[in-house]
Every structure is written in structure tokens, then in C-alpha cells.
Design an enzyme around this catalytic site. Structure first.
Site, PDB file in Angstrom:
ATOM      1  N   SER A 304      96.865 -81.904 -55.453  1.00 30.07           N
ATOM      2  CA  SER A 304      95.947 -82.595 -55.637  1.00 30.07           C
ATOM      3  C   SER A 304      95.235 -83.371 -54.770  1.00 30.07           C
ATOM      4  O   SER A 304      94.705 -82.699 -53.845  1.00 30.07           O
ATOM      5  CB  SER A 304      96.036 -83.432 -56.889  1.00 30.07           C
ATOM      6  OG  SER A 304      97.288 -84.307 -56.953  1.00 30.07           O
ATOM      7  N   ASP A 315      88.564 -77.107 -43.401  1.00 30.66           N
ATOM      8  CA  ASP A 315      87.222 -76.588 -43.527  1.00 30.66           C
ATOM      9  C   ASP A 315      86.456 -77.173 -42.379  1.00 30.66           C
ATOM     10  O   ASP A 315      85.629 -76.598 -41.647  1.00 30.66           O
ATOM     11  CB  ASP A 315      86.561 -77.147 -44.680  1.00 30.66           C
ATOM     12  CG  ASP A 315      87.056 -76.022 -46.057  1.00 30.66           C
ATOM     13  OD1 ASP A 315      87.896 -75.208 -45.680  1.00 30.66           O
ATOM     14  OD2 ASP A 315      86.542 -76.104 -46.897  1.00 30.66           O
ATOM     15  N   LYS A 329      96.714 -77.938 -57.411  1.00 29.63           N
ATOM     16  CA  LYS A 329      96.270 -78.446 -58.655  1.00 29.63           C
ATOM     17  C   LYS A 329      94.835 -78.942 -57.974  1.00 29.63           C
ATOM     18  O   LYS A 329      94.563 -79.822 -57.333  1.00 29.63           O
ATOM     19  CB  LYS A 329      97.037 -79.520 -58.953  1.00 29.63           C
ATOM     20  CG  LYS A 329      96.446 -80.546 -60.121  1.00 29.63           C
ATOM     21  CD  LYS A 329      97.361 -81.752 -60.674  1.00 29.63           C
ATOM     22  CE  LYS A 329      96.604 -82.384 -61.762  1.00 29.63           C
ATOM     23  NZ  LYS A 329      95.302 -83.104 -61.248  1.00 29.63           N
TER      24      LYS A 329
END
Length: 437
Positions: A304, A315, A329
């Protein structure tokens, strides 16, 4: 009592709004859902069936059952069948959730979940009874104080593990399909510091985040300042950010951590059915890391909020993600306070990395996959050197000779016994050399 383990069948908390009065879901979040439900006709036939079932249970069950118990169980069932992370929180559960994000709670220091009806340890938390006893992520709890866990619900199993601080409890574990073994723990009042930092070598900093609490962002800022000070107030050559076995936590804290490592750009965004659940978080230009080379360590216990951080840094091409694929998750839970100190924890959105990736049920794939391994150091007799030869010439530039055994013995460091960490440090050194640092 195990940390967060009562709260759902897979207790990994990445809450959009947990742990702080400033971020709890307010009434406007609940209003659109109420308005939408008001437009739909009531399912009268199903409501009649529900009332009939209640009457039959009250009349025929072997022991008397009151309406309050039946209704609370019905609410729990309603939420538990939505997804593994939505749950009805009674007063104890709600208080436990608030305590966990503050960083202090009583328990064993383990995150537990359910896999195929078995109780599985998702992650031990550093410096707790569980981690000190050698409990590992992926262990299955097959017995609690000698009683089998097979057939127990998550709540029932956790109730058996709860108890007073100072009391002992014996867990029977199975690891990697091997033979069961017992581990005896003493319940403790656990005060978890979510961030630890140290220099691994001159110029190379190490920051470990065990979970994302309300103040984790502040702690990471303090850790970066501490590392620079320990480095003689000079810019670091590289940083390792360790998110392994980090089960997640508060979304805002994950955003703050990423903000300390990038100057600009999107960090994460969420999408859900309600307008309030669609949020975007971007960098504010802080970058307290001074843009030094960065390696992010993850594994299957990174979930998470950890995946938000790793995904954003990956990214944005800010750091190299190393380790093994993360948990996967990618959903956001909103806590909706109810009356009488109760609350609903309900999944309201999915989160997406800056490039639009949903991590749900897939996880973050590391840029460089490095599996966990044991380091065995060979006893290697030092070679006879030029400086050992009688009558050898001195060094052309001056300076002392370096005969066999002249090196100083280094003090033990975390990377000595941690293969993934040692590989991350080696990568940082390579990056530093090629950049001329």
C-alpha cells in the site's frame, strides 16, 4: 494484541483518512452515497427475508440472542463480503486503528492476514517481540497456545492472541512448508519509531521506514538532516530507502516522503465513484535529499503506502527500485466515524502511480530483481605482499607501507549480513563513481 490484525482479513492499512482528526472522512464524503441510495427503491423482499431470518434465529437458536448482537453481526457480514479491507470497527477496533497510526500500541508487533483460511503473518514490525523472536513474513500461525487456528475467523484468532502487556503467548508456526515450531512471546507496550537512519559508509546514507504513521514525513526530513550532519555537513553520495516488510499506513505520510525526494511532478492520484475520492498529490519543490543517487528496496511485504512511494519514485525516474515484487494492495480505505465510538472502514478508491499504473493485485516490479540470500564470508588468508619483502622499494609518492595485516578491522554494519542491502550499496557506489562524485 497483534497490530491492526482485528480490522480485516488482510490487515494492511493504506488509509486515505486514518489516524489524525485532520484527515478523517467528514460527513460530505458519506452524503453522495446516501443520496444515491435514496433514489433506488428499497429491496422490500430482501428486507422481509432479513427480518424473517432474525425472527427464526431468535426463536430457534440453541441459546438466546439479542437484537443488538444479531444486527452488529449483520453489519460485519455486510462489509466483510465487499473486499478484504472493508470492515465495521467497534469501539476497540476503532481505538486500535487510531493508536496504530500514532505509533504506540500494545501487542506482539505483527501484521497478520488470511490466506486460504489460514492465519498468515504479513510482516513483523522492527524492534517488537515478534521481530526479536525471529518471526518472518510468510509464516503461518497453526496454533495459539496449543489450540489449532484451523477454522477460526480472523477476529477469533486475534481475540485469542490479545491480552495484557507482560503476559506470555506461544504461537506454533509453519515456515516454508517445514515442520511446525513454537515461538513464545511476551506481549508488550510497543512504541514504534517508523524511521531509522544511519551512515553505512562515509557518504552513503540508509533510511528504513517500518510503517507510515502520521509523523513519518517529519521523521524522514529529520533523518535526512541527521545523515548530512553525520557526513560532516557535506552532501551525501547516495541514499538507500528501505521499504521492505513495510505494510503501509497513512497515505498523506507516503506523499510527504516522496516530496522529500523529488522537486516537481505528480506523486499519486486516486479514482473512485465519489467526487471526493478523486484526489491528486504533487511535489511541492522541497527535495531535502539534494537529488543524490537513490535506491529503493522493496519485497513481498511492502504494501500500500510503501508501493505508492516506490511507484512514484520509479515513475519519476528518481531512484532505482531493487528487491522483489511488492504485495499489490492498490486500494484506498476511508474511515467514516459512526455514533458510539464506532466507524466504517470502507474501500472508496484505487490509487495510481504518476504514469497511471494501478498496483492492485499486481504490485511494483523492481527495476533490478535481487532475491533474499544469506551471506557466507570465506576465511581467506591474506596474500603475501610486496611490502612484506625484505629490501622492498618505498612508494614513489611517499607514504607508509601496507604489509599483510595492516588493514583495520571494520565494525559490523547492517549490509554485512543483508545481501539485498549490500547489493543496493554496491549499486550506489557504482553510480557515484560514474557521476564523478
Amino acid at each position: 494484541m497483534p497490530h491492526l490484525s482485528r480490522l480485516n482479513s488482510l490487515a494492511l492499512t493504506i488509509a486515505l483518512v486514518i489516524g489524525s482528526p485532520l484527515v478523517f472522512a467528514a460527513q460530505p464524503v458519506a452524503q453522495p452515497a446516501a443520496a444515491a441510495s435514496a433514489k433506488a427503491p428499497l429491496p422490500l423482499e430482501e428486507l422481509r427475508t432479513f427480518a424473517e431470518v432474525m425472527d427464526r434465529i431468535k426463536a430457534a437458536y440453541v441459546e438466546p440472542v439479542d437484537d443488538k448482537t444479531l444486527l452488529e453481526n449483520a453489519i460485519k457480514g455486510m462489509l466483510s463480503n465487499l473486499d478484504p479491507h472493508s470492515a465495521y470497527l467497534g469501539p476497540e477496533d476503532f481505538a486500535e486503528l487510531q493508536e496504530s497510526t500514532s505509533g504506540e500500541f500494545g501487542g506482539l508487533g505483527i501484521e497478520v492476514g488470511s490466506e486460504d483460511g489460514n492465519i498468515k503473518i504479513v510482516s513483523p514490525i522492527d524492534d517488537t517481540p515478534a521481530s526479536k523472536a525471529g518471526i518472518q513474513a510468510g509464516d503461518f500461525i497453526v496454533k495459539i497456545n496449543g489450540q489449532p487456528t484451523n477454522g477460526l475467523t480472523m477476529t477469533e484468532a486475534v481475540d485469542k492472541m490479545r491480552g495484557k502487556v507482560g503476559q506470555k503467548i506461544t504461537l506454533t508456526l509453519v515456515r516454508g512448508g517445514g515442520a511446525p515450531f513454537d515461538v513464545t512471546l511476551t506481549r508488550a507496550n510497543i512504541q514504534v519509531k517508523s524511521v531509522k537512519a544511519q551512515l553505512l559508509e562515509d557518504g552513503y546514507g540508509y533510511i528504513r521506514i517500518t510503517q507510515f504513521q502520521v509523523k513519518t514525513g517529519e521523521e524522514v526530513a529529520a533523518a535526512l538532516a541527521k545523515l548530512r550532519k553525520e557526513n560532516g555537513n557535506k552532501k551525501l553520495k547516495g541514499i538507500i530507502l528501505d521499504l521492505r516488510n513495510n505494510p503501509g499506513g497513512v497515505l498523506q505520510s507516503a506523499v510527504e516522503v516522496v516530496d522529500h525526494f523529488i522537486k516537481k511532478g505528480l506523486i499519486v492520484y486516486t479514482k473512485g465513484r465519489l467526487p471526493n475520492s478523486e484526489l491528486r498529490f504533487s511535489a511541492t519543490g522541497k527535495d531535502l535529499s539534494e537529488a543524490v543517487p537513490l535506491v529503493v528496496l522493496i519485497n513481498g511485504g511492502s504494501a500500500s503506502a510503501s508501493e505508492i512511494v516506490a511507484g512514484a519514485l520509479q515513475d519519476q525516474k528518481r531512484g532505482v527500485v531493487m528487491g522483489t515484487p511488492s504485495f499489490g494492495k492498490g486500494s484506498v480505505q476511508t474511515v467514516l466515524p459512526l455514533n458510539n465510538d464506532r466507524a466504517l472502514k470502507i474501500t472508496t478508491a484505487l490509487y495510481y502511480t504518476p504514469n497511471g499504473r494501478s498496483i492492485q493485485a499486481q504490485g511494483i516490479v523492481p527495476d533490478i530483481e535481487v532475491n533474499r540470500a544469506k551471506i557466507t564470508r570465506e576465511q581467506d588468508n591474506e596474500y603475501y605482499k610486496e611490502a612484506d619483502l625484505q629490501g622492498h622499494l618505498g612508494n614513489g609518492n611517499g607514504g607508509a607501507d601496507k604489509p599483510t595485516g595492516s588493514g583495520t578491522k571494520a565494525k559490523p554494519m547492517p549490509q554485512d549480513d543483508d545481501y539485498q542491502l549490500s547489493q543496493a550499496l554496491s549499486l550506489l557506489k557504482g553510480l557515484s563513481i560514474t557521476r564523478g562524485n
